[in-house]
Structures are given as structure tokens and as C-alpha cells.
Design an enzyme around this catalytic site. Structure first.
Site, mmCIF file in Angstrom:
data_model
loop_
_atom_site.group_PDB
_atom_site.id
_atom_site.type_symbol
_atom_site.label_atom_id
_atom_site.label_comp_id
_atom_site.label_asym_id
_atom_site.label_seq_id
_atom_site.Cartn_x
_atom_site.Cartn_y
_atom_site.Cartn_z
ATOM 1 N N GLY A 121 0.824 -1.165 0.074
ATOM 2 C CA GLY A 121 0.011 0.034 -0.004
ATOM 3 C C GLY A 121 0.810 1.101 0.080
ATOM 4 O O GLY A 121 2.222 1.155 0.363
ATOM 5 N N CYS A 122 0.223 2.427 -0.138
ATOM 6 C CA CYS A 122 1.039 3.908 -0.402
ATOM 7 C C CYS A 122 1.376 4.052 0.904
ATOM 8 O O CYS A 122 2.656 4.392 0.944
ATOM 9 C CB CYS A 122 0.223 4.666 -1.218
ATOM 10 N N TYR A 123 0.678 4.222 1.851
ATOM 11 C CA TYR A 123 0.924 4.623 3.174
ATOM 12 C C TYR A 123 1.933 3.511 3.908
ATOM 13 O O TYR A 123 2.890 4.161 4.308
ATOM 14 C CB TYR A 123 -0.200 4.897 4.083
ATOM 15 N N PRO A 124 1.711 2.356 3.802
ATOM 16 C CA PRO A 124 2.863 1.551 4.244
ATOM 17 C C PRO A 124 4.230 1.523 3.715
ATOM 18 O O PRO A 124 5.193 1.212 4.404
ATOM 19 C CB PRO A 124 2.111 -0.094 4.268
ATOM 20 N N THR A 125 3.977 1.678 2.417
ATOM 21 C CA THR A 125 5.650 1.989 1.921
ATOM 22 C C THR A 125 6.232 3.016 2.445
ATOM 23 O O THR A 125 7.358 2.858 2.735
ATOM 24 C CB THR A 125 5.222 2.336 0.310
#
Length: 311
Positions: A121-125
Site C-alpha cells: 500500500g502507499c501509506y505502508p510503503t
């Protein structure tokens, strides 16, 4: 393989935001894109036939539809294609390989060999990119009460949010997920190596693409004596040689959309040594390294190709 010997790829959900981004970036890889007649894109038989005919299927679908597609592929037995899934459905599934090549030295090889890869996911990246090396090095305890504040461009909210912002102007800024049960939290906890769930407060700004993920730290709550230079040094060593992730110097301000249209991510350690406070930040494009750019990187590894240089 196609008739010219190129690997074949089918994007299930190629009309969505992530699918379109992957389709555009596929031009940088020597692969053949296979598509279903738009009139038959929801036809189960047509999708099954396509899946059986290609080397890799990229799923750009909602979670429930992604699970259905994987069940369809699993039922094919030896004819099943390899799958790269961009949804949240399998990101914490131990049977799937997490598609963050820079996470560990061995991760690219795991991705190369995997039959099933989950695109991060973008936030987890941003969060995993910042915290995992620090937790592994022992600078940040795994039970530290992590707070994550993040802002994303509205393109991360899907078609309805995009249309609302582009049609009506949308709000300048809004917090959301204030029930604190965002679907990215288990992914953050697992791959950052945390012992407890982080407190995650996401937000959306009135700009199309871009993202900043920030994590505040109290230095006196870290074990021993940890300096800003220590934090920076561990991150810099971990990502040394990466062409996509840069550990940059701190700055007075960050603009969220500065990396829009790129597949890169910048990590920084800001802080005030006298106050004993630090703020870790990750800046990226939510549709680049946070989605389509990461998918191309993973797809190249799965096909034994050299990932293209980042945009």
C-alpha cells in the site's frame, strides 16, 4: 510467452487508476500486454481463458473481487498464472510475498521466485521504509508507541474522490479514518516489525498526486542514547545503492506533491537534539512508488527482467 518470445501480462482492472498507471509504465518493459474485449471484461469464462494464457496476471481490483480472481486462478492447478495483486486482500497473508524489494537484502530474490506477490500500500510503503531498518537495528523498540500522520493526494481515494475534487474543487484538506481502523494498519505493523498497532491518522489534500508519511519520535524514550545522526545513518546504510529510495538531508519544509509523476521515495530524519525530538518523513507519489511504479518494479523481478530506471 507471446509469439515473439516476450512474457505476457494481463491486467485485470486495467481501467482503474492503478491499472492505467501500470499499463502506461509497461512500455518500459519487454513484455506483451494482453487485454480482454471490453464488452467481455466481466465475463468469467473470458477472464479464465485469459488467465490461463498469460505468464503473469496483475490484479487491480477491490479486495473482494481480487479474492474471487485468485480463487479462479487457484482452481486452474498447473495452468494457473503467477499473480501480482495490488489490493489489500493478501498483504498480510504468509503464503504471499510482500512486494517491497528494498525491505531486506533477500526480498528481491523472494519476489523473483514467488507465484503470488502482494503490491504494498502507499501509506505502508512510507512507514515500512522508515521504520523497519530502525526497528531491526534496535534504535526504535518494537513496542514503541508509534504514531503515523500522513497526507495523500486525492487520486488515492479512487474514482469517486477524484471526480469530486476535479468537478467541485473538493475540500482543501480533510482527516479521515478517525475510527482508527484503517485497512493498512495490519500491514504497517507486520512489515515494520512492530509489536503493537501504530496509531494511524491519514488525510487527503486538494492535490492530485503525492504523499508525505511522518512519524514523530521522542529520543529520550529510545534505548540508550540515540541521536539524529544515528537514525539517519541506519537508514542511509540500509538504502545505499538504491536507485528509488534516497535518504536525504533534513529541511525546513516539505511539499507533498514534489515527487508526483515519479517512482522515487525520499526519507528524512528531522529534529531538534536539544528538545530530544525527531520526525521521520517519507515523501513519495501515492501512484508511483506507492502503487503503479512499485508494481512495475515487482513485475520485472517476477519475470527475471531488470527493473527499469525510476521515472
Amino acid at each position: 510467452m507471446s509469439s515473439d518470445g516476450q512474457a505476457t501480462v494481463f491486467i485485470d482492472g486495467e481501467a482503474g487508476t492503478t491499472g492505467l498507471g501500470i499499463r502506461e509504465r509497461l512500455g518500459h518493459l519487454p513484455v506483451t500486454l494482453c487485454s480482454i474485449d471490453p464488452a467481455r471484461r466481466k465475463d468469467a469464462d473470458a477472464r479464465r481463458e485469459m488467465m490461463a494464457s498469460v505468464d503473469v496476471v496483475v490484479l487491480c481490483l477491490p479486495d473482494a473481487a481480487a479474492r474471487e480472481a485468485v480463487a479462479m486462478a487457484d482452481a486452474m492447478g498447473d495452468d494457473a498464472p503467477r499473480i501480482l495483486d495490488a489490493s489489500t486482500a493478501f498483504r498480510t497473508d504468509p503464503a504471499w510475498v510482500y512486494g517491497f524489494p528494498e525491505m531486506d537484502a533477500a526480498q528481491p530474490e523472494r519476489i523473483r521466485r514467488a507465484a503470488r506477490v502482494s503490491n504494498p500500500g502507499c501509506y505502508p510503503t512510507g512507514l515500512v521504509g522508515l521504520l523497519r531498518p530502525l526497528v531491526k537495528a534496535g534504535l526504535v523498540p518494537d513496542d514503541y508507541p508509534i504514531t503515523v500522520n500522513a497526507v495523500s493526494g486525492y487520486s488515492g481515494g479512487g474514482r469517486s474522490m477524484i471526480e469530486a475534487h476535479e468537478r467541485d474543487g473538493g475540500p482543501a484538506f480533510e482527516l479521515y479514518g478517525l475510527g482508527l481502523g484503517h485497512k493498512h494498519i495490519p500491514e504497517m505493523k507486520l512489515y515494520a516489525g512492530l509489536a503493537q498497532l501504530p496509531l494511524f491518522v491519514p488525510s487527503v489534500g486538494h492535490f492530485a498526486q503525492g504523499m508525505i508519511v511522518s512519524v514523530p519520535l521522542h529520543l529520550d524514550l529510545l534505548p540508550g542514547t540515540v541521536s539524529l545522526a544515528d537514525l539517519h545513518g541506519v537508514l542511509a546504510a540500509h538504502y545505499a545503492g538504491s536507485d528509488r529510495i534516497t535518504v536525504a538531508e533534513p529541511c525546513a519544509k516539505l511539499v507533498a506533491d514534489a515527487l508526483a509523476g515519479t517512482d522515487r521515495m525520499e526519507l528524512r530524519v528531522h529534529g531538534n537534539e536539544e528538545l530530544g525530538q525527531a520526525v521521520l518523513t517519507a515523501r513519495l507519489d501515492n501512484l508511483g512508488k506507492g502503487a503503479s511504479g512499485a508494481a512495475i518494479q515487482n513485475l520485472a523481478l517476477m519475470l527475471g527482467l531488470e527493473p527499469p530506471p525510476p521515472v
